[in-house]
Write a protein that holds these residues in place. Structure first.
Motif, PDB file in Angstrom:
ATOM      1  N   ARG A 198       0.834  -1.203   0.000  1.00 27.40           N
ATOM      2  CA  ARG A 198       0.000   0.000   0.000  1.00 27.40           C
ATOM      3  C   ARG A 198       0.871   1.257   0.000  1.00 27.40           C
ATOM      4  NH1 ARG A 198      -5.340  -0.944   1.141  1.00 27.40           N
ATOM      5  NH2 ARG A 198      -5.868  -3.075   1.776  1.00 27.40           N
ATOM      6  N   GLY A 199       0.530   2.175  -0.898  1.00 27.47           N
ATOM      7  CA  GLY A 199       1.249   3.436  -0.981  1.00 27.47           C
ATOM      8  C   GLY A 199       2.485   3.405  -1.843  1.00 27.47           C
ATOM      9  N   SER A 200       2.921   2.230  -2.282  1.00 26.26           N
ATOM     10  CA  SER A 200       4.112   2.117  -3.128  1.00 26.26           C
ATOM     11  C   SER A 200       3.712   1.806  -4.565  1.00 26.26           C
ATOM     12  CB  SER A 200       5.046   1.016  -2.617  1.00 26.26           C
ATOM     13  OG  SER A 200       5.556   1.320  -1.339  1.00 26.26           O
ATOM     14  N   GLU A 201       4.424   2.422  -5.491  1.00 25.52           N
ATOM     15  CA  GLU A 201       4.201   2.104  -6.905  1.00 25.52           C
ATOM     16  C   GLU A 201       4.880   0.780  -7.236  1.00 25.52           C
ATOM     17  OE1 GLU A 201       5.137   3.818 -11.414  1.00 25.52           O
ATOM     18  OE2 GLU A 201       5.688   4.996  -9.640  1.00 25.52           O
ATOM     19  N   THR A 202       4.186  -0.067  -7.968  1.00 30.80           N
ATOM     20  CA  THR A 202       4.741  -1.352  -8.404  1.00 30.80           C
ATOM     21  C   THR A 202       4.893  -1.339  -9.912  1.00 30.80           C
ATOM     22  OG1 THR A 202       3.653  -2.519  -6.581  1.00 30.80           O
ATOM     23  CG2 THR A 202       4.426  -3.848  -8.430  1.00 30.80           C
ATOM     24  N   VAL A 203       6.095  -1.641 -10.378  1.00 33.08           N
ATOM     25  CA  VAL A 203       6.381  -1.698 -11.806  1.00 33.08           C
ATOM     26  C   VAL A 203       6.696  -3.140 -12.179  1.00 33.08           C
ATOM     27  CG1 VAL A 203       7.990  -1.021 -13.623  1.00 33.08           C
ATOM     28  CG2 VAL A 203       7.170   0.677 -11.985  1.00 33.08           C
ATOM     29  N   ALA A 204       5.926  -3.682 -13.098  1.00 34.10           N
ATOM     30  CA  ALA A 204       6.136  -5.050 -13.574  1.00 34.10           C
ATOM     31  C   ALA A 204       6.774  -4.994 -14.944  1.00 34.10           C
ATOM     32  CB  ALA A 204       4.803  -5.790 -13.633  1.00 34.10           C
ATOM     33  N   VAL A 205       7.884  -5.695 -15.112  1.00 35.77           N
ATOM     34  CA  VAL A 205       8.616  -5.678 -16.379  1.00 35.77           C
ATOM     35  C   VAL A 205       8.622  -7.083 -16.956  1.00 35.77           C
ATOM     36  CG1 VAL A 205      10.795  -5.127 -17.512  1.00 35.77           C
ATOM     37  CG2 VAL A 205      10.063  -3.804 -15.515  1.00 35.77           C
ATOM     38  N   GLU A 206       7.913  -7.244 -18.072  1.00 34.60           N
ATOM     39  CA  GLU A 206       7.826  -8.532 -18.740  1.00 34.60           C
ATOM     40  C   GLU A 206       7.143  -8.299 -20.086  1.00 34.60           C
ATOM     41  OE1 GLU A 206       6.649 -13.115 -17.530  1.00 34.60           O
ATOM     42  OE2 GLU A 206       5.379 -11.463 -16.887  1.00 34.60           O
ATOM     43  N   PRO A 207       7.526  -9.026 -21.150  1.00 37.60           N
ATOM     44  CA  PRO A 207       6.976  -8.736 -22.479  1.00 37.60           C
ATOM     45  C   PRO A 207       5.461  -8.783 -22.570  1.00 37.60           C
ATOM     46  CG  PRO A 207       8.910 -10.133 -22.683  1.00 37.60           C
ATOM     47  CD  PRO A 207       8.625 -10.010 -21.215  1.00 37.60           C
ATOM     48  N   ARG A 208       4.788  -9.619 -21.771  1.00 35.86           N
ATOM     49  CA  ARG A 208       3.334  -9.760 -21.919  1.00 35.86           C
ATOM     50  C   ARG A 208       2.590  -8.468 -21.592  1.00 35.86           C
ATOM     51  NH1 ARG A 208       1.831 -14.550 -18.145  1.00 35.86           N
ATOM     52  NH2 ARG A 208       3.995 -15.098 -18.539  1.00 35.86           N
ATOM     53  N   TRP A 209       3.205  -7.572 -20.794  1.00 34.55           N
ATOM     54  CA  TRP A 209       2.515  -6.332 -20.432  1.00 34.55           C
ATOM     55  C   TRP A 209       2.336  -5.417 -21.632  1.00 34.55           C
ATOM     56  CZ3 TRP A 209       0.043  -6.491 -16.075  1.00 34.55           C
ATOM     57  CH2 TRP A 209       0.538  -7.252 -15.019  1.00 34.55           C
ATOM     58  N   ALA A 210       3.097  -5.624 -22.694  1.00 38.42           N
ATOM     59  CA  ALA A 210       3.010  -4.738 -23.856  1.00 38.42           C
ATOM     60  C   ALA A 210       1.647  -4.785 -24.529  1.00 38.42           C
ATOM     61  CB  ALA A 210       4.109  -5.095 -24.867  1.00 38.42           C
ATOM     62  N   VAL A 211       0.889  -5.869 -24.354  1.00 41.06           N
ATOM     63  CA  VAL A 211      -0.393  -6.007 -25.041  1.00 41.06           C
ATOM     64  C   VAL A 211      -1.554  -5.436 -24.233  1.00 41.06           C
ATOM     65  CG1 VAL A 211       0.420  -8.059 -26.253  1.00 41.06           C
ATOM     66  CG2 VAL A 211      -0.855  -8.326 -24.117  1.00 41.06           C
ATOM     67  N   PHE A 212      -1.287  -4.919 -23.034  1.00 37.16           N
ATOM     68  CA  PHE A 212      -2.355  -4.383 -22.197  1.00 37.16           C
ATOM     69  C   PHE A 212      -2.304  -2.856 -22.169  1.00 37.16           C
ATOM     70  CE2 PHE A 212      -1.626  -8.644 -20.445  1.00 37.16           C
ATOM     71  CZ  PHE A 212      -2.917  -9.143 -20.508  1.00 37.16           C
ATOM     72  N   ASP A 213      -3.476  -2.258 -22.114  1.00 40.86           N
ATOM     73  CA  ASP A 213      -3.584  -0.811 -22.074  1.00 40.86           C
ATOM     74  C   ASP A 213      -3.455  -0.337 -20.623  1.00 40.86           C
ATOM     75  OD1 ASP A 213      -3.969   1.797 -22.710  1.00 40.86           O
ATOM     76  OD2 ASP A 213      -6.144   1.661 -22.966  1.00 40.86           O
ATOM     77  N   ILE A 214      -2.207  -0.385 -20.124  1.00 41.85           N
ATOM     78  CA  ILE A 214      -1.886  -0.012 -18.751  1.00 41.85           C
ATOM     79  C   ILE A 214      -0.793   1.046 -18.813  1.00 41.85           C
ATOM     80  CG2 ILE A 214      -0.958  -0.845 -16.548  1.00 41.85           C
ATOM     81  CD1 ILE A 214      -2.128  -3.543 -17.122  1.00 41.85           C
ATOM     82  N   PRO A 215      -0.793   2.050 -17.935  1.00 47.82           N
ATOM     83  CA  PRO A 215       0.248   3.081 -17.964  1.00 47.82           C
ATOM     84  C   PRO A 215       1.650   2.493 -17.933  1.00 47.82           C
ATOM     85  CG  PRO A 215      -1.508   3.721 -16.461  1.00 47.82           C
ATOM     86  CD  PRO A 215      -1.810   2.320 -16.891  1.00 47.82           C
TER      87      PRO A 215
END
Length: 288
Positions: A198-215
Protein backbone atom coordinates in the motif's frame (compact mmCIF):
# COMPACT_ATOMS: atom_id res chain seq x y z
CA UNK A 1 -23.85 -20.36 -30.19
CA UNK A 2 -20.14 -21.09 -29.84
CA UNK A 3 -19.21 -18.61 -32.58
CA UNK A 4 -20.67 -15.43 -31.00
CA UNK A 5 -19.21 -16.50 -27.64
CA UNK A 6 -15.75 -16.80 -29.21
CA UNK A 7 -15.83 -13.66 -31.38
CA UNK A 8 -14.84 -11.25 -28.55
CA UNK A 9 -11.72 -13.34 -27.92
CA UNK A 10 -10.82 -13.29 -31.61
CA UNK A 11 -11.53 -9.54 -31.85
CA UNK A 12 -9.31 -8.77 -28.84
CA UNK A 13 -6.47 -10.86 -30.23
CA UNK A 14 -6.76 -9.25 -33.65
CA UNK A 15 -6.14 -5.87 -32.00
CA UNK A 16 -3.36 -7.10 -29.68
CA UNK A 17 -0.92 -8.93 -31.94
CA UNK A 18 -2.74 -12.25 -31.44
CA UNK A 19 -1.18 -12.43 -27.99
CA UNK A 20 -3.13 -15.28 -26.40
CA UNK A 21 -3.14 -17.29 -29.64
CA UNK A 22 0.63 -16.97 -29.86
CA UNK A 23 1.03 -17.80 -26.15
CA UNK A 24 -1.08 -20.96 -26.18
CA UNK A 25 -0.38 -21.92 -29.77
CA UNK A 26 3.33 -22.01 -29.03
CA UNK A 27 2.73 -24.98 -26.75
CA UNK A 28 1.67 -27.12 -29.71
CA UNK A 29 5.29 -27.39 -30.82
CA UNK A 30 6.56 -28.49 -27.40
CA UNK A 31 7.64 -32.13 -27.43
CA UNK A 32 9.57 -33.91 -24.68
CA UNK A 33 9.04 -37.66 -25.07
CA UNK A 34 11.41 -38.42 -22.19
CA UNK A 35 9.27 -36.43 -19.72
CA UNK A 36 5.87 -36.91 -21.36
CA UNK A 37 4.92 -39.81 -19.09
CA UNK A 38 5.77 -37.70 -16.02
CA UNK A 39 3.71 -34.76 -17.28
CA UNK A 40 0.74 -37.00 -18.13
CA UNK A 41 0.81 -38.72 -14.74
CA UNK A 42 0.95 -35.32 -13.00
CA UNK A 43 -2.04 -34.19 -15.05
CA UNK A 44 -4.04 -37.27 -14.09
CA UNK A 45 -3.02 -37.13 -10.43
CA UNK A 46 -3.87 -33.44 -10.26
CA UNK A 47 -7.42 -34.11 -11.45
CA UNK A 48 -7.92 -36.93 -8.95
CA UNK A 49 -6.75 -34.60 -6.19
CA UNK A 50 -8.75 -31.54 -7.24
CA UNK A 51 -12.02 -33.34 -7.91
CA UNK A 52 -11.41 -35.72 -4.96
CA UNK A 53 -11.20 -39.46 -5.58
CA UNK A 54 -14.86 -40.50 -5.58
CA UNK A 55 -16.07 -37.45 -7.51
CA UNK A 56 -13.39 -38.17 -10.10
CA UNK A 57 -14.79 -41.70 -10.43
CA UNK A 58 -18.24 -40.16 -10.90
CA UNK A 59 -16.84 -38.01 -13.70
CA UNK A 60 -15.18 -40.95 -15.46
CA UNK A 61 -18.22 -43.18 -15.04
CA UNK A 62 -20.50 -40.45 -16.38
CA UNK A 63 -18.33 -39.95 -19.46
CA UNK A 64 -18.33 -43.70 -20.06
CA UNK A 65 -22.14 -43.70 -19.98
CA UNK A 66 -22.22 -40.82 -22.45
CA UNK A 67 -19.91 -42.76 -24.79
CA UNK A 68 -22.32 -45.67 -24.84
CA UNK A 69 -25.35 -43.53 -25.63
CA UNK A 70 -26.28 -42.33 -29.13
CA UNK A 71 -28.53 -39.33 -28.48
CA UNK A 72 -27.58 -35.78 -29.49
CA UNK A 73 -27.37 -34.49 -25.92
CA UNK A 74 -24.81 -37.12 -24.95
CA UNK A 75 -22.75 -36.43 -28.07
CA UNK A 76 -22.70 -32.67 -27.43
CA UNK A 77 -21.82 -33.08 -23.75
CA UNK A 78 -19.07 -35.58 -24.55
CA UNK A 79 -17.55 -33.21 -27.12
CA UNK A 80 -17.65 -30.41 -24.52
CA UNK A 81 -15.55 -32.61 -22.23
CA UNK A 82 -13.23 -34.49 -24.59
CA UNK A 83 -12.18 -31.65 -26.89
CA UNK A 84 -10.63 -29.50 -24.12
CA UNK A 85 -9.11 -32.60 -22.50
CA UNK A 86 -7.48 -33.50 -25.82
CA UNK A 87 -5.80 -30.08 -25.85
CA UNK A 88 -4.43 -30.56 -22.32
CA UNK A 89 -3.20 -34.08 -23.09
CA UNK A 90 -1.41 -32.73 -26.16
CA UNK A 91 0.17 -29.98 -24.06
CA UNK A 92 1.30 -32.56 -21.49
CA UNK A 93 3.39 -34.31 -24.15
CA UNK A 94 5.83 -31.40 -24.10
CA UNK A 95 5.35 -29.40 -20.91
CA UNK A 96 3.75 -29.45 -17.48
CA UNK A 97 0.01 -28.72 -17.40
CA UNK A 98 -1.11 -27.00 -14.22
CA UNK A 99 -3.71 -29.05 -12.37
CA UNK A 100 -6.26 -26.23 -12.28
CA UNK A 101 -6.39 -25.72 -16.07
CA UNK A 102 -8.78 -28.60 -16.87
CA UNK A 103 -11.35 -27.51 -14.27
CA UNK A 104 -13.24 -25.75 -17.06
CA UNK A 105 -14.68 -29.17 -18.01
CA UNK A 106 -15.88 -29.93 -14.46
CA UNK A 107 -19.41 -28.47 -14.94
CA UNK A 108 -19.90 -30.70 -17.99
CA UNK A 109 -18.44 -33.65 -16.10
CA UNK A 110 -20.92 -33.00 -13.29
CA UNK A 111 -23.77 -33.24 -15.82
CA UNK A 112 -22.26 -36.47 -17.14
CA UNK A 113 -22.12 -37.84 -13.58
CA UNK A 114 -25.82 -37.04 -13.33
CA UNK A 115 -26.46 -39.28 -16.31
CA UNK A 116 -24.85 -42.16 -14.42
CA UNK A 117 -25.98 -41.23 -10.87
CA UNK A 118 -24.99 -44.34 -8.84
CA UNK A 119 -26.49 -44.85 -5.40
CA UNK A 120 -23.33 -43.72 -3.61
CA UNK A 121 -23.10 -40.30 -5.31
CA UNK A 122 -24.10 -38.44 -2.13
CA UNK A 123 -21.23 -40.05 -0.23
CA UNK A 124 -18.83 -38.90 -2.94
CA UNK A 125 -20.13 -35.34 -2.74
CA UNK A 126 -19.90 -35.27 1.07
CA UNK A 127 -16.35 -36.61 0.98
CA UNK A 128 -15.37 -34.02 -1.61
CA UNK A 129 -16.92 -31.27 0.49
CA UNK A 130 -15.09 -32.37 3.63
CA UNK A 131 -11.74 -32.53 1.80
CA UNK A 132 -12.37 -29.07 0.34
CA UNK A 133 -13.07 -27.72 3.83
CA UNK A 134 -9.86 -29.30 5.16
CA UNK A 135 -7.82 -27.69 2.37
CA UNK A 136 -9.44 -24.29 2.97
CA UNK A 137 -8.80 -24.43 6.72
CA UNK A 138 -5.17 -25.39 6.09
CA UNK A 139 -4.80 -22.57 3.57
CA UNK A 140 -6.20 -19.91 5.92
CA UNK A 141 -5.13 -21.07 9.40
CA UNK A 142 -2.35 -23.65 8.72
CA UNK A 143 -3.06 -25.89 11.74
CA UNK A 144 -0.77 -28.60 10.30
CA UNK A 145 2.94 -27.89 9.93
CA UNK A 146 3.62 -29.62 6.63
CA UNK A 147 7.03 -29.71 4.92
CA UNK A 148 7.46 -26.69 2.64
CA UNK A 149 7.70 -28.84 -0.49
CA UNK A 150 4.29 -30.37 0.32
CA UNK A 151 2.56 -27.25 1.61
CA UNK A 152 1.30 -25.63 -1.58
CA UNK A 153 -0.69 -23.03 0.35
CA UNK A 154 2.48 -21.91 2.15
CA UNK A 155 4.51 -21.69 -1.05
CA UNK A 156 1.88 -19.75 -2.96
CA UNK A 157 -0.14 -17.88 -0.33
CA UNK A 158 1.77 -17.78 2.93
CA UNK A 159 3.18 -14.67 4.57
CA UNK A 160 2.70 -12.12 1.80
CA UNK A 161 1.36 -9.25 3.91
CA UNK A 162 4.17 -9.23 6.49
CA UNK A 163 6.77 -9.94 3.83
CA UNK A 164 5.78 -7.01 1.60
CA UNK A 165 5.64 -4.72 4.64
CA UNK A 166 9.23 -5.72 5.49
CA UNK A 167 10.27 -5.20 1.88
CA UNK A 168 8.82 -1.68 1.91
CA UNK A 169 10.77 -0.83 5.07
CA UNK A 170 14.02 -2.27 3.69
CA UNK A 171 13.54 -0.57 0.32
CA UNK A 172 12.99 2.83 1.97
CA UNK A 173 16.37 2.70 3.73
CA UNK A 174 18.64 5.24 2.11
CA UNK A 175 15.86 6.80 0.04
CA UNK A 176 14.48 10.29 0.57
CA UNK A 177 11.07 9.07 -0.56
CA UNK A 178 9.18 7.04 2.07
CA UNK A 179 7.80 4.70 -0.58
CA UNK A 180 10.35 3.86 -3.31
CA UNK A 181 9.20 2.11 -6.47
CA UNK A 182 9.16 -1.70 -6.23
CA UNK A 183 9.91 -3.59 -9.45
CA UNK A 184 9.58 -7.24 -10.46
CA UNK A 185 10.30 -9.43 -13.47
CA UNK A 186 7.56 -11.92 -12.66
CA UNK A 187 3.87 -11.28 -13.27
CA UNK A 188 2.49 -13.25 -10.30
CA UNK A 189 5.02 -11.68 -7.93
CA UNK A 190 4.01 -8.29 -9.36
CA UNK A 191 0.38 -9.01 -8.49
CA UNK A 192 1.20 -9.88 -4.88
CA UNK A 193 3.41 -6.81 -4.47
CA UNK A 194 0.84 -4.45 -6.01
CA UNK A 195 -1.89 -5.84 -3.76
CA UNK A 196 -0.03 -5.71 -0.44
CA UNK A 197 2.39 -2.78 -0.95
CA UNK A 198 0.00 0.00 0.00
CA UNK A 199 1.25 3.44 -0.98
CA UNK A 200 4.11 2.12 -3.13
CA UNK A 201 4.20 2.10 -6.91
CA UNK A 202 4.74 -1.35 -8.40
CA UNK A 203 6.38 -1.70 -11.81
CA UNK A 204 6.14 -5.05 -13.57
CA UNK A 205 8.62 -5.68 -16.38
CA UNK A 206 7.83 -8.53 -18.74
CA UNK A 207 6.98 -8.74 -22.48
CA UNK A 208 3.33 -9.76 -21.92
CA UNK A 209 2.52 -6.33 -20.43
CA UNK A 210 3.01 -4.74 -23.86
CA UNK A 211 -0.39 -6.01 -25.04
CA UNK A 212 -2.35 -4.38 -22.20
CA UNK A 213 -3.58 -0.81 -22.07
CA UNK A 214 -1.89 -0.01 -18.75
CA UNK A 215 0.25 3.08 -17.96
CA UNK A 216 3.92 2.62 -18.81
CA UNK A 217 6.78 3.62 -16.50
CA UNK A 218 9.12 6.33 -17.71
CA UNK A 219 12.64 5.59 -18.88
CA UNK A 220 15.22 6.18 -16.20
CA UNK A 221 12.84 5.44 -13.33
CA UNK A 222 14.74 4.15 -10.31
CA UNK A 223 13.54 1.63 -7.79
CA UNK A 224 14.24 -1.65 -6.03
CA UNK A 225 14.02 -4.84 -8.06
CA UNK A 226 12.54 -7.68 -5.98
CA UNK A 227 13.47 -11.19 -7.12
CA UNK A 228 13.84 -14.72 -5.64
CA UNK A 229 17.20 -15.24 -3.98
CA UNK A 230 17.77 -18.45 -5.92
CA UNK A 231 17.65 -16.51 -9.22
CA UNK A 232 21.28 -16.57 -10.31
CA UNK A 233 21.02 -14.83 -13.69
CA UNK A 234 21.55 -11.09 -13.79
CA UNK A 235 18.53 -8.88 -14.57
CA UNK A 236 17.84 -8.31 -18.25
CA UNK A 237 20.42 -5.67 -19.30
CA UNK A 238 18.02 -4.34 -21.94
CA UNK A 239 15.48 -3.50 -19.24
CA UNK A 240 17.54 -2.73 -16.12
CA UNK A 241 20.71 -0.89 -15.21
CA UNK A 242 21.91 -2.30 -11.89
CA UNK A 243 23.02 0.51 -9.57
CA UNK A 244 24.34 -1.42 -6.61
CA UNK A 245 24.69 -4.68 -4.72
CA UNK A 246 21.86 -6.98 -3.73
CA UNK A 247 20.36 -6.58 -0.28
CA UNK A 248 20.49 -9.19 2.44
CA UNK A 249 17.87 -11.91 1.77
CA UNK A 250 14.37 -11.30 3.09
CA UNK A 251 12.21 -14.30 4.02
CA UNK A 252 8.56 -14.78 3.20
CA UNK A 253 7.36 -16.99 6.03
CA UNK A 254 4.26 -18.09 7.90
CA UNK A 255 4.45 -19.09 11.55
CA UNK A 256 8.19 -19.51 11.38
CA UNK A 257 8.18 -21.68 8.25
CA UNK A 258 10.01 -20.04 5.34
CA UNK A 259 8.30 -20.30 1.96
CA UNK A 260 10.96 -18.46 -0.05
CA UNK A 261 13.86 -16.00 0.21
CA UNK A 262 14.10 -12.81 -1.83
CA UNK A 263 16.68 -10.10 -2.48
CA UNK A 264 16.41 -6.51 -3.70
CA UNK A 265 18.62 -4.72 -6.22
CA UNK A 266 18.72 -0.97 -6.83
CA UNK A 267 18.04 -0.53 -10.54
CA UNK A 268 17.15 2.03 -13.22
CA UNK A 269 14.81 1.25 -16.12
CA UNK A 270 16.27 1.29 -19.61
CA UNK A 271 14.46 1.99 -22.88
CA UNK A 272 15.07 1.43 -26.55
CA UNK A 273 16.51 4.47 -28.36
CA UNK A 274 13.89 7.09 -29.06
CA UNK A 275 11.40 5.80 -26.49
CA UNK A 276 10.20 7.80 -23.49
CA UNK A 277 8.41 4.90 -21.80
CA UNK A 278 9.20 1.23 -21.24
CA UNK A 279 6.95 -0.69 -23.63
CA UNK A 280 7.30 -4.13 -21.99
CA UNK A 281 6.40 -2.86 -18.53
CA UNK A 282 3.41 -1.61 -16.58
CA UNK A 283 2.86 0.73 -13.67
CA UNK A 284 0.27 -1.16 -11.66
CA UNK A 285 -2.41 0.72 -9.69
CA UNK A 286 -1.33 1.94 -6.26
CA UNK A 287 -3.46 0.86 -3.31
CA UNK A 288 -3.83 3.19 -0.33
Amino acid sequence: MALPCTLPVVWWNAHHAWASFMRQGGRVLDWQPVRALTFLSELLGGQVGLASGLVFILFVGGCTRLWRRSDAFSALLLCTILCPLAVFVQHALGARVQANWPVLVYPACALAAGVWCPRWWKSAVWLGGVLTLVVMVQAVFAPLRLPVRLDVTLRQMGGWSDFIHTVQIRAAEGYASPAPVLMTENYDLAGEVAFYARGSETVAVEPRWAVFDIPRPACGLQGMLLRPAQEKEAPDPHAFEVLGEASAPVARARRGMVAEWYVMLPVRLRCAPGQAFVRDAASLPVRH
